[in-house]
Write a protein that holds these residues in place. Sequence first.
Motif, mmCIF file in Angstrom:
data_model
loop_
_atom_site.group_PDB
_atom_site.id
_atom_site.type_symbol
_atom_site.label_atom_id
_atom_site.label_comp_id
_atom_site.label_asym_id
_atom_site.label_seq_id
_atom_site.Cartn_x
_atom_site.Cartn_y
_atom_site.Cartn_z
ATOM 1 N N LEU A 82 15.340 47.284 41.167
ATOM 2 C CA LEU A 82 15.475 46.301 40.090
ATOM 3 C C LEU A 82 15.463 44.866 40.594
ATOM 4 O O LEU A 82 15.711 43.944 39.829
ATOM 5 C CB LEU A 82 16.733 46.564 39.264
ATOM 6 N N TYR A 83 15.173 44.673 41.878
ATOM 7 C CA TYR A 83 15.021 43.326 42.427
ATOM 8 C C TYR A 83 13.564 43.101 42.769
ATOM 9 O O TYR A 83 12.941 43.920 43.430
ATOM 10 C CB TYR A 83 15.850 43.132 43.702
ATOM 11 N N ARG A 84 13.038 41.986 42.339
ATOM 12 C CA ARG A 84 11.702 41.567 42.759
ATOM 13 C C ARG A 84 11.919 40.308 43.587
ATOM 14 O O ARG A 84 12.251 39.251 43.050
ATOM 15 C CB ARG A 84 10.820 41.283 41.550
ATOM 16 N N LEU A 85 11.774 40.441 44.884
ATOM 17 C CA LEU A 85 12.092 39.371 45.826
ATOM 18 C C LEU A 85 10.826 38.626 46.227
ATOM 19 O O LEU A 85 9.848 39.231 46.648
ATOM 20 C CB LEU A 85 12.779 39.962 47.058
ATOM 21 N N THR A 86 10.881 37.310 46.091
ATOM 22 C CA THR A 86 9.801 36.430 46.523
ATOM 23 C C THR A 86 10.378 35.517 47.586
ATOM 24 O O THR A 86 11.495 35.011 47.424
ATOM 25 C CB THR A 86 9.273 35.594 45.339
ATOM 26 N N THR A 87 9.650 35.297 48.676
ATOM 27 C CA THR A 87 10.170 34.441 49.744
ATOM 28 C C THR A 87 9.242 33.263 49.996
ATOM 29 O O THR A 87 8.033 33.349 49.796
ATOM 30 C CB THR A 87 10.363 35.232 51.055
ATOM 31 N N ALA A 88 9.846 32.177 50.439
ATOM 32 C CA ALA A 88 9.110 30.974 50.837
ATOM 33 C C ALA A 88 9.724 30.480 52.138
ATOM 34 O O ALA A 88 10.949 30.435 52.267
ATOM 35 C CB ALA A 88 9.214 29.903 49.752
ATOM 36 N N SER A 89 8.886 30.093 53.086
ATOM 37 C CA SER A 89 9.400 29.674 54.395
ATOM 38 C C SER A 89 9.564 28.161 54.508
ATOM 39 O O SER A 89 10.005 27.665 55.540
ATOM 40 C CB SER A 89 8.483 30.182 55.511
ATOM 41 N N ASN A 90 9.210 27.428 53.453
ATOM 42 C CA ASN A 90 9.466 25.979 53.445
ATOM 43 C C ASN A 90 9.561 25.498 51.998
ATOM 44 O O ASN A 90 9.265 26.249 51.058
ATOM 45 C CB ASN A 90 8.382 25.211 54.232
#
Length: 187
Positions: A82-90
């Motif tokens: 139930l988690y949709r994780l989006t990542t950004a490195s800056n």
Amino acid sequence: MSELYTVKELAQYLKFNPTTIVRMASRGEIPAIKVGRQLRFDKSQIDRWLYTRTTGKPLNILVADDDEVIVKLFCAALNEPLYRLTTASNGQQALQWLHNSNFDLVFLDLSMPVVDGAEVFGRLRRTDKQTPVAIMTGYPDSELFKQAMEYGPFLVINKPFNTSDILMAINSYLGNNSPQETTINKI
């Protein structure tokens, strides 16, 4: 102000045994608040928790941090459906994601390359006053932290932190728990 339930009241509301409620709260499986030594349950958080559990709608979460260890910690903590994780490195990547997607919660590191977290938070608040933000910092007395405070309320997660701190932050803002799968997005 939202209504707060006691353990007994919540057990009646959910039709659970009070012992089950206490056990779920102690394991972080249900959103709970400690008032003194007593557990209390915010009705709006419980209702969101129930909705998420019954509909299966994933929580869309952005994590913006240039530290790969922190990103991996989030991936491990939120490795459930139930988690949709989006990542950004800056900060620039975070701004791109914020421009193109809607998030239920944003975790921002203050000290990031290209655009710092305080600037990202400020830009987000100019267009979106509602999305909850958790600021991650090892320097809560820094100038960047003071700048972030100008843009409105946010949760602070002091570094170093662990998976239970991440889950507590999510429960604090969203009243969600026990999802079962994660989708990871990276720019």
